[in-house]
Design an enzyme around this catalytic site. Structure first.
Site, PDB file in Angstrom:
ATOM      1  N   PRO A  18       0.850  -1.201   0.000  1.00 43.82           N
ATOM      2  CA  PRO A  18       0.000   0.000   0.000  1.00 43.82           C
ATOM      3  C   PRO A  18       0.877   1.239   0.000  1.00 43.82           C
ATOM      4  O   PRO A  18       1.797   1.354   0.807  1.00 43.82           O
ATOM      5  CB  PRO A  18      -0.789  -0.128   1.314  1.00 43.82           C
ATOM      6  CG  PRO A  18       0.053  -1.004   2.190  1.00 43.82           C
ATOM      7  CD  PRO A  18       0.779  -1.940   1.277  1.00 43.82           C
ATOM      8  N   CYS A 101       3.538   3.137   8.893  1.00 39.27           N
ATOM      9  CA  CYS A 101       3.812   4.373   8.167  1.00 39.27           C
ATOM     10  C   CYS A 101       4.390   5.435   9.107  1.00 39.27           C
ATOM     11  O   CYS A 101       3.819   5.702  10.167  1.00 39.27           O
ATOM     12  CB  CYS A 101       2.534   4.900   7.526  1.00 39.27           C
ATOM     13  SG  CYS A 101       2.792   6.393   6.540  1.00 39.27           S
ATOM     14  N   ASN A 212       8.893  -7.074   3.849  1.00 41.54           N
ATOM     15  CA  ASN A 212       8.821  -5.869   3.033  1.00 41.54           C
ATOM     16  C   ASN A 212      10.058  -5.017   3.326  1.00 41.54           C
ATOM     17  O   ASN A 212      10.634  -5.108   4.402  1.00 41.54           O
ATOM     18  CB  ASN A 212       7.526  -5.110   3.389  1.00 41.54           C
ATOM     19  CG  ASN A 212       7.409  -3.748   2.728  1.00 41.54           C
ATOM     20  OD1 ASN A 212       7.060  -2.774   3.390  1.00 41.54           O
ATOM     21  ND2 ASN A 212       7.678  -3.660   1.451  1.00 41.54           N
TER      22      ASN A 212
END
Length: 349
Positions: A18, A101, A212
């Site tokens: 995302p 984030c 990731n």
């Protein structure tokens, strides 16, 4: 009778991360044309926006995008639960909680990576979301934040997520630094710690764990899949979109042999994207809303620079139509395949 909860996608999984301002519905439609098996994620959508904002605009998507996951941002259990209930009508395959984030606007809302400071609270959020969701609820996190020692805090954090019922955990292998570094600087500093993520998977063999951070191509992805259940690419998949054309073969073999780019019907892709863009323009949209996601398609092909120029300039002009896409494709030596030209080496790197 109690409704049975959906199980998470079977490993191995390749996912496109995302990314705020990037992975919108037009981006995901393009990505799905290149790979039928990649797991796609929305941009992060804040729970408050779903509850009080234009939910149709925020949540609607094409049936062609599946499998597609909705990433939520928030720190209030009741609001996240309401957002999950609302999203249920839109048919997402997964609901993901953003605990990774580091941006300033996310921090100002007291969610994202800063939530890693309070694992108990995050576990409560997951429990609340699981209670109302009929699809898997997952977490995307960091290995730690700021002065935390990842090897000390991550095992406890993951244990709490697993105890709360998280169906999968995606781990960005770099610590988030919320004070003193910009999000851009945090992409390189501090260093990635893949070995820690591998260790967490070894300690939790029955829990889906994906990795990731800093993965540049399918060959690197293959190496990670010998240690974890899934790989997630972000900027690499966006800026070199063509690599997604190799994902399905890659997953079928789950090894470097699948990392070569297969034959792609580029002209069929051109026609599909032209039709898609024409429908959007007819509804009052702008061609650039589609083509801005296409500039990374032909990295390494002769003519790729001209392709990018056409899409970046002509597509942004008022009244631009799908014929711009045809002109851009015509500039590329499709039959010649990917081969980095000297004048394009810097852009392709």
């Amino acid at each position: 009778m109690k409704q049975e909860k959906a199980r998470y996608i079977k490993a191995p999984v390749f996912a496109v991360a995302p990314m705020i301002d990037w992975t919108d519905r037009h981006c995901r439609f393009l990505h799905r044309q290149l790979s039928k098996r990649a797991l796609l994620y929305t941009e992060m959508v804040v729970a408050d926006a779903i509850i009080f904002g234009p939910r149709e605009k925020l949540l609607s998507h094409s049936a062609a995008e599946h499998p597609v996951a909705l990433q939520l941002g928030g720190s209030d259990a009741a609001k996240l639960s309401d957002a999950v209930r609302i999203a249920a009508d839109y048919g997402y395959d997964e609901i993901n909680l953003n605990v990774g984030c580091p941006s300033d606007r996310v921090q100002s809302g007291t969610f994202g990576a800063c939530l890693m400071r309070d694992a108990t609270h995050v576990a409560d959020l997951v429990t609340a979301m699981k209670r109302v969701s009929t699809v898997p609820v997952t977490v995307k996190c960091r290995i730690g934040v700021d002065d935390q020692e990842p090897a000390q805090v991550l095992p406890d954090f993951l244990a709490r997520m697993i105890g709360a019922g998280a169906d999968a955990i995606w781990i960005h292998a770099r610590k988030a630094w919320l004070q003193g570094l910009s999000p851009k600087e945090n992409r390189e500093i501090p260093p990635l710690d893949y070995d820690l993520v591998y260790a967490m998977k070894r300690e939790n063999p029955d829990v889906f764990m994906g990795i990731n951070g800093g993965i540049a191509d399918l060959e690197q992805a293959a190496r990670h899949l010998s240690h974890v259940d899934g790989v997630m690419l972000g900027r690499a998949a966006y800026h070199n979109t063509g690599l997604l054309a190799g994902v399905d073969a890659f997953l079928a073999g789950a090894g470097p042999a699948g990392a070569t780019t297969p034959d792609v019907d580029w002209l069929a892709l051109r026609d599909t994207m032209m039709d898609y863009a024409a429908e959007l323009v007819d509804r009052g949209g702008r061609l650039h809303h589609v083509t801005r996601h296409m500039v990374g398609l032909f990295q390494g092909f002769a003519g790729a620079r001209r392709f990018r120029q056409i899409l970046s300039t002509d597509a942004a002009r008022p009244g631009a139509g799908p014929e711009v896409i045809a002109a851009a494709f015509a500039a590329v030596d499709i039959d010649g395949g990917p081969r980095v030209q000297p004048e394009e080496q810097k852009l392709a790197g």
